[in-house]
Design a protein around this motif. Sequence first.
Motif, short mmCIF file in Angstrom:
data_model
loop_
_atom_site.label_atom_id
_atom_site.label_comp_id
_atom_site.label_asym_id
_atom_site.label_seq_id
_atom_site.Cartn_x
_atom_site.Cartn_y
_atom_site.Cartn_z
N UNK A 1 0.83 -1.29 -0.07
CA UNK A 1 0.09 -0.17 0.11
C UNK A 1 0.87 1.15 0.18
N UNK A 2 0.66 2.37 -0.64
CA UNK A 2 1.32 3.52 -0.98
C UNK A 2 0.82 4.40 0.46
N UNK A 3 2.33 4.86 1.07
CA UNK A 3 1.89 5.71 2.31
C UNK A 3 1.38 7.04 1.51
N UNK A 4 0.54 7.59 2.40
CA UNK A 4 0.09 8.82 2.31
C UNK A 4 0.76 9.86 3.10
N UNK A 5 1.08 10.97 2.58
CA UNK A 5 1.90 12.01 3.32
C UNK A 5 1.18 13.34 3.07
N UNK A 6 0.80 14.04 4.19
CA UNK A 6 0.38 15.43 4.00
C UNK A 6 1.30 16.41 3.30
N UNK A 7 0.56 17.25 2.71
CA UNK A 7 1.41 18.18 2.02
C UNK A 7 2.67 18.94 3.02
N UNK A 8 3.62 19.30 2.60
CA UNK A 8 4.53 19.98 3.44
C UNK A 8 4.53 21.55 3.25
N UNK A 9 4.83 22.17 4.19
CA UNK A 9 4.79 23.86 3.90
C UNK A 9 5.80 24.49 4.39
N UNK A 10 6.12 25.89 3.92
CA UNK A 10 7.28 26.70 4.49
C UNK A 10 7.18 26.59 6.03
N UNK A 75 10.37 12.94 0.16
CA UNK A 75 11.38 12.38 1.11
C UNK A 75 10.68 11.63 2.37
N UNK A 76 9.62 12.27 3.14
CA UNK A 76 9.20 11.66 3.83
C UNK A 76 8.34 10.33 3.56
#
Length: 163
Positions: A1-10, A75-76
């Motif tokens: 299963x593909x790992x879901x990652x929240x959007x990163x932010x500045x 990268x996460x």
Amino acid sequence: MIKRVKATKVGDVFEVKISDTQKKYMQYIASDLTQLNSDVLRIFKHIYQINETPTLEEIVKDDVDYYTHGDSRFGIKMEAWTLYGNIDDVGDYSNVWFKSKQDYTDEKNINDWHIWKIGGEHIHADLKKTKELKAYLGLVCPYTSILYRIKTGHEKGIFSKYE
């Protein structure tokens, strides 16, 4: 299963494990519209022991080792680093220059470089000018190359000639 990652932010700060006993930190400081809208990351110099828990304020006050372009979110996703926290302090990057060469296989041609600041126009320059400005390589690096440089202190492959 593909790992879901929240959007990163500045402002996001990431912890990067460099060995079983040590780690470093980096921060997403801006998006560079002139370089594929990639994340601009500042990598800090200090090496921490794996059990240390510095504050975000301590981390961002550290000296910067170098700046690079990449994809912090990927990268996460690939578990190369983890999100440590977010802080508004992204430092002053108004005098940070990047460089890019037309042909990296042609080492003798010192006149095919372009330099730019984050979001700025690309300007033709020669190798001497890029060294005067201490311009960082502006390639959009895969997470593996970012991780390699954080761990070793050097660019990977042909690009190591142009640090």
